[in-house]
Design an enzyme around this catalytic site. Structure first.
Site, PDB file in Angstrom:
ATOM      1  N   THR A 102       0.810  -1.219   0.000  1.00 55.55           N
ATOM      2  CA  THR A 102       0.000   0.000   0.000  1.00 55.55           C
ATOM      3  C   THR A 102       0.838   1.262   0.000  1.00 55.55           C
ATOM      4  O   THR A 102       0.462   2.254  -0.615  1.00 55.55           O
ATOM      5  CB  THR A 102      -0.955  -0.008   1.216  1.00 55.55           C
ATOM      6  OG1 THR A 102      -1.842  -1.119   1.076  1.00 55.55           O
ATOM      7  CG2 THR A 102      -1.760   1.275   1.308  1.00 55.55           C
ATOM      8  N   SER A 111       0.991  -7.404  -0.915  1.00 56.06           N
ATOM      9  CA  SER A 111       1.564  -8.527  -0.159  1.00 56.06           C
ATOM     10  C   SER A 111       0.651  -9.750  -0.145  1.00 56.06           C
ATOM     11  O   SER A 111       1.125 -10.858   0.087  1.00 56.06           O
ATOM     12  CB  SER A 111       1.935  -8.107   1.254  1.00 56.06           C
ATOM     13  OG  SER A 111       0.800  -7.871   2.048  1.00 56.06           O
ATOM     14  N   THR A 166       1.183  -4.606   4.337  1.00 54.48           N
ATOM     15  CA  THR A 166       0.916  -4.949   5.729  1.00 54.48           C
ATOM     16  C   THR A 166       0.219  -6.292   5.928  1.00 54.48           C
ATOM     17  O   THR A 166       0.328  -6.876   6.996  1.00 54.48           O
ATOM     18  CB  THR A 166       0.087  -3.840   6.410  1.00 54.48           C
ATOM     19  OG1 THR A 166      -1.150  -3.674   5.704  1.00 54.48           O
ATOM     20  CG2 THR A 166       0.861  -2.536   6.437  1.00 54.48           C
ATOM     21  N   ASP A 167      -0.473  -6.788   4.905  1.00 56.14           N
ATOM     22  CA  ASP A 167      -1.250  -8.017   5.104  1.00 56.14           C
ATOM     23  C   ASP A 167      -0.404  -9.248   5.376  1.00 56.14           C
ATOM     24  O   ASP A 167      -0.816 -10.128   6.129  1.00 56.14           O
ATOM     25  CB  ASP A 167      -2.183  -8.270   3.917  1.00 56.14           C
ATOM     26  CG  ASP A 167      -3.386  -7.340   3.932  1.00 56.14           C
ATOM     27  OD1 ASP A 167      -4.019  -7.195   4.996  1.00 56.14           O
ATOM     28  OD2 ASP A 167      -3.683  -6.747   2.886  1.00 56.14           O
TER      29      ASP A 167
END
Length: 161
Positions: free
Chosen positions: A12, A54, A83-84
């Site tokens: 992101t 990700s 971040t995932d």
């Protein structure tokens, strides 16, 4: 710290949105521009290896991140990452010795007003300079041990696992 190696994987932090349907692509890494605008007092290089969300990263991608970091001559490494699955990648990197590796990202694209990107990058830069060798995640103003953190997707933040 005289030199920081930055490995970028997408996520992101580097997303560019095109329309109201949330169509996006992963753009060029933003971290070099962020650090240059802040006038940091150390040298850095940016090694862009992936431009992926990700959620689309697999074992091959994580192996590429690992081998890229292992091949770097410098001790201090910052990884920008979606971040995932940041926690999964951090755990994959845990076996690397002799380096301080900090992963960070953003919950909103760096190009967005009010993004957490600059704050997270600043926290990561401070962390990579002060922590002992190992792998860490910096998000939401905290430094996390990857074995003790998870992303809470509902609250859109990281928390103790």
């Amino acid at each position: 710290m005289q030199h920081l190696t930055i490995v970028t994987t997408g996520g992101t932090i580097d997303k560019i949105y095109f329309d109201d349907k949330s169509d996006y692509k992963i753009g060029a890494p933003q971290i070099g521009e962020i650090l240059s605008q802040l006038g940091v007092a150390f040298q850095f290089d940016v090694i862009p290896i992936l431009r992926k969300d990700s959620l689309h990263m697999g074992a091959e991608d994580r192996a590429l991140v690992r081998s890229t970091i292992e091949a770097q001559p410098h001790r201090h490494v910052l990884v920008t990452h979606g971040t995932d699955t940041m926690v999964e990648t951090a755990r994959e990197l845990a076996q690397i010795k002799g380096k301080v590796i900090v992963l960070t990202g953003a919950l909103n694209p760096a190009r967005f007003q009010g993004s957490d990107a600059v704050f997270n990058v600043g926290c990561a830069v401070a962390a990579v300079q002060t922590l002992p060798d190992g792998v860490y995640i910096t998000m939401n103003g905290r430094v996390w041990d990857p074995s003790k953190v998870r992303k809470n997707r509902d609250a859109n933040r990281f928390e103790e696992a």
